[in-house]
Each structure stands twice: as C-alpha cells, then as structure tokens.
Design a protein around this motif. Structure first.
Motif, PDB file in Angstrom:
ATOM      1  N   GLU A 116       0.836  -1.218   0.000  1.00 47.38           N
ATOM      2  CA  GLU A 116       0.000   0.000   0.000  1.00 47.38           C
ATOM      3  C   GLU A 116       0.862   1.256   0.000  1.00 47.38           C
ATOM      4  O   GLU A 116       0.557   2.231  -0.681  1.00 47.38           O
ATOM      5  CB  GLU A 116      -0.898   0.024   1.240  1.00 47.38           C
ATOM      6  N   GLU A 117       1.947   1.219   0.789  1.00 41.85           N
ATOM      7  CA  GLU A 117       2.861   2.378   0.809  1.00 41.85           C
ATOM      8  C   GLU A 117       3.433   2.616  -0.587  1.00 41.85           C
ATOM      9  O   GLU A 117       3.542   3.751  -1.043  1.00 41.85           O
ATOM     10  CB  GLU A 117       4.019   2.144   1.799  1.00 41.85           C
ATOM     11  N   LEU A 118       3.789   1.521  -1.272  1.00 43.42           N
ATOM     12  CA  LEU A 118       4.348   1.650  -2.623  1.00 43.42           C
ATOM     13  C   LEU A 118       3.299   2.203  -3.598  1.00 43.42           C
ATOM     14  O   LEU A 118       3.611   2.999  -4.483  1.00 43.42           O
ATOM     15  CB  LEU A 118       4.877   0.307  -3.128  1.00 43.42           C
ATOM     16  N   GLU A 119       2.044   1.778  -3.411  1.00 45.36           N
ATOM     17  CA  GLU A 119       0.960   2.286  -4.267  1.00 45.36           C
ATOM     18  C   GLU A 119       0.794   3.791  -4.057  1.00 45.36           C
ATOM     19  O   GLU A 119       0.630   4.556  -5.013  1.00 45.36           O
ATOM     20  CB  GLU A 119      -0.351   1.548  -3.970  1.00 45.36           C
ATOM     21  N   GLY A 120       0.863   4.195  -2.790  1.00 46.54           N
ATOM     22  CA  GLY A 120       0.759   5.619  -2.481  1.00 46.54           C
ATOM     23  C   GLY A 120       1.926   6.393  -3.072  1.00 46.54           C
ATOM     24  O   GLY A 120       1.772   7.504  -3.594  1.00 46.54           O
ATOM     25  N   TYR A 121       3.109   5.780  -3.018  1.00 49.41           N
ATOM     26  CA  TYR A 121       4.325   6.407  -3.553  1.00 49.41           C
ATOM     27  C   TYR A 121       4.199   6.567  -5.067  1.00 49.41           C
ATOM     28  O   TYR A 121       4.550   7.607  -5.635  1.00 49.41           O
ATOM     29  CB  TYR A 121       5.517   5.520  -3.207  1.00 49.41           C
TER      30      TYR A 121
ATOM     31  N   LEU B 216       4.758   7.829 -10.920  1.00 48.54           N
ATOM     32  CA  LEU B 216       5.373   6.652 -11.556  1.00 48.54           C
ATOM     33  C   LEU B 216       4.344   5.521 -11.584  1.00 48.54           C
ATOM     34  O   LEU B 216       3.431   5.474 -10.774  1.00 48.54           O
ATOM     35  CB  LEU B 216       6.599   6.186 -10.737  1.00 48.54           C
ATOM     36  N   LYS B 217       4.521   4.599 -12.537  1.00 48.22           N
ATOM     37  CA  LYS B 217       3.647   3.423 -12.572  1.00 48.22           C
ATOM     38  C   LYS B 217       3.991   2.520 -11.397  1.00 48.22           C
ATOM     39  O   LYS B 217       5.173   2.360 -11.060  1.00 48.22           O
ATOM     40  CB  LYS B 217       3.871   2.647 -13.876  1.00 48.22           C
ATOM     41  N   PHE B 218       2.975   1.885 -10.800  1.00 48.57           N
ATOM     42  CA  PHE B 218       3.222   0.982  -9.669  1.00 48.57           C
ATOM     43  C   PHE B 218       4.213  -0.118 -10.059  1.00 48.57           C
ATOM     44  O   PHE B 218       5.101  -0.473  -9.275  1.00 48.57           O
ATOM     45  CB  PHE B 218       1.916   0.346  -9.168  1.00 48.57           C
ATOM     46  N   GLU B 219       4.081  -0.637 -11.282  1.00 50.52           N
ATOM     47  CA  GLU B 219       4.960  -1.719 -11.742  1.00 50.52           C
ATOM     48  C   GLU B 219       6.429  -1.280 -11.695  1.00 50.52           C
ATOM     49  O   GLU B 219       7.312  -2.046 -11.356  1.00 50.52           O
ATOM     50  CB  GLU B 219       4.616  -2.155 -13.178  1.00 50.52           C
ATOM     51  N   MET B 220       6.643   0.000 -12.029  1.00 50.77           N
ATOM     52  CA  MET B 220       8.002   0.560 -11.998  1.00 50.77           C
ATOM     53  C   MET B 220       8.498   0.645 -10.550  1.00 50.77           C
ATOM     54  O   MET B 220       9.621   0.243 -10.236  1.00 50.77           O
ATOM     55  CB  MET B 220       7.991   1.945 -12.667  1.00 50.77           C
ATOM     56  N   VAL B 221       7.631   1.153  -9.674  1.00 51.50           N
ATOM     57  CA  VAL B 221       8.012   1.297  -8.258  1.00 51.50           C
ATOM     58  C   VAL B 221       8.305  -0.080  -7.661  1.00 51.50           C
ATOM     59  O   VAL B 221       9.284  -0.259  -6.929  1.00 51.50           O
ATOM     60  CB  VAL B 221       6.897   2.028  -7.470  1.00 51.50           C
ATOM     61  N   TYR B 222       7.502  -1.072  -8.011  1.00 55.48           N
ATOM     62  CA  TYR B 222       7.728  -2.422  -7.485  1.00 55.48           C
ATOM     63  C   TYR B 222       9.026  -3.016  -8.039  1.00 55.48           C
ATOM     64  O   TYR B 222       9.787  -3.654  -7.299  1.00 55.48           O
ATOM     65  CB  TYR B 222       6.532  -3.338  -7.790  1.00 55.48           C
ATOM     66  N   ALA B 223       9.289  -2.756  -9.325  1.00 57.89           N
ATOM     67  CA  ALA B 223      10.540  -3.253  -9.924  1.00 57.89           C
ATOM     68  C   ALA B 223      11.738  -2.621  -9.209  1.00 57.89           C
ATOM     69  O   ALA B 223      12.757  -3.274  -8.972  1.00 57.89           O
ATOM     70  CB  ALA B 223      10.576  -2.934 -11.416  1.00 57.89           C
ATOM     71  N   MET B 224      11.605  -1.338  -8.834  1.00 60.13           N
ATOM     72  CA  MET B 224      12.685  -0.663  -8.103  1.00 60.13           C
ATOM     73  C   MET B 224      12.863  -1.299  -6.723  1.00 60.13           C
ATOM     74  O   MET B 224      13.974  -1.400  -6.214  1.00 60.13           O
ATOM     75  CB  MET B 224      12.377   0.836  -7.976  1.00 60.13           C
TER      76      MET B 224
ATOM     77  N   TYR C 211      16.373   4.769   0.686  1.00 58.52           N
ATOM     78  CA  TYR C 211      16.650   5.079  -0.721  1.00 58.52           C
ATOM     79  C   TYR C 211      15.352   5.598  -1.350  1.00 58.52           C
ATOM     80  O   TYR C 211      14.275   5.026  -1.130  1.00 58.52           O
ATOM     81  CB  TYR C 211      17.126   3.832  -1.474  1.00 58.52           C
ATOM     82  N   GLY C 212      15.463   6.662  -2.111  1.00 58.65           N
ATOM     83  CA  GLY C 212      14.289   7.214  -2.780  1.00 58.65           C
ATOM     84  C   GLY C 212      13.212   7.671  -1.805  1.00 58.65           C
ATOM     85  O   GLY C 212      12.076   7.883  -2.192  1.00 58.65           O
ATOM     86  N   GLY C 213      13.569   7.797  -0.538  1.00 56.06           N
ATOM     87  CA  GLY C 213      12.610   8.258   0.458  1.00 56.06           C
ATOM     88  C   GLY C 213      11.706   7.170   1.008  1.00 56.06           C
ATOM     89  O   GLY C 213      11.022   7.371   2.002  1.00 56.06           O
ATOM     90  N   ILE C 214      11.689   5.982   0.383  1.00 60.41           N
ATOM     91  CA  ILE C 214      10.712   4.981   0.813  1.00 60.41           C
ATOM     92  C   ILE C 214      11.298   3.605   1.109  1.00 60.41           C
ATOM     93  O   ILE C 214      10.741   2.850   1.898  1.00 60.41           O
ATOM     94  CB  ILE C 214       9.552   4.864  -0.195  1.00 60.41           C
ATOM     95  N   TRP C 215      12.450   3.269   0.526  1.00 61.89           N
ATOM     96  CA  TRP C 215      13.006   1.932   0.752  1.00 61.89           C
ATOM     97  C   TRP C 215      14.052   1.986   1.864  1.00 61.89           C
ATOM     98  O   TRP C 215      15.196   2.380   1.619  1.00 61.89           O
ATOM     99  CB  TRP C 215      13.635   1.387  -0.527  1.00 61.89           C
ATOM    100  N   PRO C 216      13.685   1.595   3.101  1.00 64.11           N
ATOM    101  CA  PRO C 216      14.679   1.648   4.172  1.00 64.11           C
ATOM    102  C   PRO C 216      15.733   0.559   3.979  1.00 64.11           C
ATOM    103  O   PRO C 216      15.417  -0.551   3.552  1.00 64.11           O
ATOM    104  CB  PRO C 216      13.866   1.391   5.440  1.00 64.11           C
ATOM    105  N   THR C 217      16.958   0.909   4.278  1.00 67.18           N
ATOM    106  CA  THR C 217      18.039  -0.059   4.192  1.00 67.18           C
ATOM    107  C   THR C 217      18.588  -0.329   5.587  1.00 67.18           C
ATOM    108  O   THR C 217      19.075  -1.414   5.892  1.00 67.18           O
ATOM    109  CB  THR C 217      19.121   0.436   3.217  1.00 67.18           C
ATOM    110  N   GLU C 218      18.436   0.675   6.461  1.00 63.37           N
ATOM    111  CA  GLU C 218      18.847   0.566   7.853  1.00 63.37           C
ATOM    112  C   GLU C 218      17.844   1.381   8.664  1.00 63.37           C
ATOM    113  O   GLU C 218      17.370   2.400   8.165  1.00 63.37           O
ATOM    114  CB  GLU C 218      20.208   1.234   8.063  1.00 63.37           C
ATOM    115  N   GLY C 219      17.564   0.969   9.880  1.00 61.39           N
ATOM    116  CA  GLY C 219      16.654   1.782  10.677  1.00 61.39           C
ATOM    117  C   GLY C 219      16.589   1.356  12.124  1.00 61.39           C
ATOM    118  O   GLY C 219      17.010   0.244  12.493  1.00 61.39           O
TER     119      GLY C 219
END
Ligand code: ZN
Length: 290
Positions: free
Chosen positions: A11-16, A22-30, A91-99
């Motif tokens: 859902e967060e990715l859909e909102g993003y 961007l297309k959801f498919e693109m965001v998911y591929a990222m 990364y990109g504001g939405i993909w956490p790598t560390e937290g």
C-alpha cells in the motif's frame, strides 16, 4: 507473494506511485532491485550494554554502494498510525536499508551473494517489516519470510541487548547470536551451515579483510565503546580502497566502484541515531531523535 506477506508496504508503494506519478509496476521493480545496481557491501558492528561506556546497546554500519547513490539516500522519520515509527536511511525516500524504531528494534544489513536466488519476496520487504515490530521474536520472524527470493544478512537487535546476525539465503538461514554480547559482520557467510550457499568466495576478499580488521579493532574498544570508538573503527583504511571506510577505486569503471556513502550509529537504549554523510574518515556524525 509480496502483497500476501506484507500488504501494508505494498500500500505504501501504491501511495508512492500515485504521489510521484510513476507506474506501480516501476516502483515495485525498483523495490526488487533495491538498493540499486550491484547491491551493497557493508561493515557492521554491534555491542550490548556490557561493553559500552554508557551501558547502552549500540549497532553501527557503513553503507558501501556505488558512489552516485549518495544522492538517492535520505534520513526519513516515518510514523504510520499502526506502528511504533522509525528513523531510517531510505533510498528514494521509501526503501529503508537501515533503521531504528521507537520500540528499540534496529536492523542493519550486509549484502550476501547466495547461489539459490529464486523468484520470491524481494529482500527489501523484510527490512521494512522488521521496523514495524516491537519485539525481537516478531522482528526475527519478519527478517526471514519463507517465500523469499533472496536475502540480506539482516542484523536484528533490540534494546535488551539481544543481537542476531540473520545469515539468510533464499531457501535457508542461520541465526548467529552475539554469544559474548558483540559481533561484527561483512559480506560473506560465517556460519559453516551456510558456506555451501556462497556463490563465489573468490569475489569476497574485501569482505574477508574488513571482517577480520573490524573484529580486531573492535575488540580493543570493548568495555569503553562509544561514538568515537565506532568512528575510529569505521574510518579504518587497511585494505584501501576496499577498506572498512571504502573509497572509489579510480582503476575501475564508475559503475563498478564502491564507496561508503554514509555511516550510522544507533543507540538502541536511548533511541538516538547518528548519521555521517559520506566517508566517516572525513565527515562528522549528526544526531537524530524521535
Ligand atoms: Zn576513508
């Protein structure tokens, strides 16, 4: 599979996707390519309260990726209504790598190169899910979904000083516990149970040097570990340029270069995040709190 395992993040990715156009498919591929390019190769250190100057639990990490990725990362404070909330390097504001989350759970990670990669849950989803959990049991479960396609080595810790290095491949994992209250991890499998999943040990020389060097340096700090001690270890240049503090090797193509684009220190007890942008040998750590 991803939607079934963690619908909230989808859902967060859909909102993003909606917000960014961007297309959801693109965001998911990222999400699947996270954090971009060849993946990360990092150095992590952790110590519980028995080893630190102020009796707090600490986890620290250098993020080594392609140099240009320094422009893709930001410090994000996220507070969903149904979660403790976390401060993450996203990364990109939405993909956490560390937290580190407000419940005192932290995750840092090292890239591994397993030979059993398959189609399945992308390795970025566990990172996000760990950060919504309030206990170590739930966080460990979140770190290793059974239908995953790949895995980071997820270092999952809590403010009680429980420190686990979750060495995963796609199909199995070993949970390395910080028996003596501290541990170091880089980018190769340490557990004998996992050795057969190492794709090509001949590509792991930087990881071997960083692991042994970090372990040796960190041992000398035990009992008086503080922010300065982490900075000393994480700024080390033995094995340069592929040292703990990594610098771009000008002999390589820009795409093949690696650099420590940030360095972080989490205080899990007091819920404080210290972030140094760029190489820790040059920068200083800035404090972030909830
Ligand atoms: Zn350096």
């Amino acid at each position: 599979m991803s939607r079934k395992w963690y619908p909230g993040f989808i859902e967060e990715l859909e909102g993003y996707a909606e917000g960014s156009g961007l297309k959801f498919e693109m965001v998911y591929a990222m999400t699947c390519d996270f954090p971009g390019g060849r993946g990360k190769a990092c150095t992590d250190l952790a110590a519980n309260a028995s080893w630190t100057k102020d009796d707090c639990v600490y986890v620290a990490h250098n993020e080594d990726v392609t140099p240009y990725q320094i422009d893709e990362i930001c410090v994000a404070k996220i507070k969903p209504t149904d979660e403790p909330g976390y401060i993450g390097l996203n990364y990109g504001g939405i993909w956490p790598t560390e937290g580190l989350n407000a419940a005192g759970i932290s995750v840092t990670g090292n890239a591994l190169v397993p030979n059993d990669t398959r189609v399945g849950i992308p390795k970025s989803l566990p990172v996000r899910k760990i950060l919504r959990e309030a206990g170590i049991y739930q966080a460990l479960m979140a770190s290793m979904p059974e239908e995953r396609g790949h895995s980071f080595n997820n270092i999952v810790s809590d403010s009680n000083g429980e420190i686990y290095s979750m060495e995963g491949s796609a199909t199995t994992f070993d949970a390395l516990y910080a028996e003596d209250g501290w541990l170091v991890h880089t980018n190769h499998y340490l557990s004998p149970k996992m050795w057969k999943f190492e794709e090509n040990m001949h590509t792991r020389f930087s990881s071997i040097v960083r692991y042994n060097r970090a372990k040796r340096l960190f041992k000398k700090e035990l009992g008086k570990v503080d922010l300065e001690a982490f900075k000393r270890v994480l700024s080390d240049h033995v094995g340069y340029p592929e040292s703990i503090c990594r610098h771009p090797d000008s002999a390589l193509d820009p795409e093949d270069q690696t650099m420590s684009i940030f360095s972080i220190v989490f205080n899990l007890t007091e819920k404080v995040v210290w972030v140094c942008k760029g190489n820790p040998c040059q920068g200083s750590y800035r404090k972030y709190e909830f």
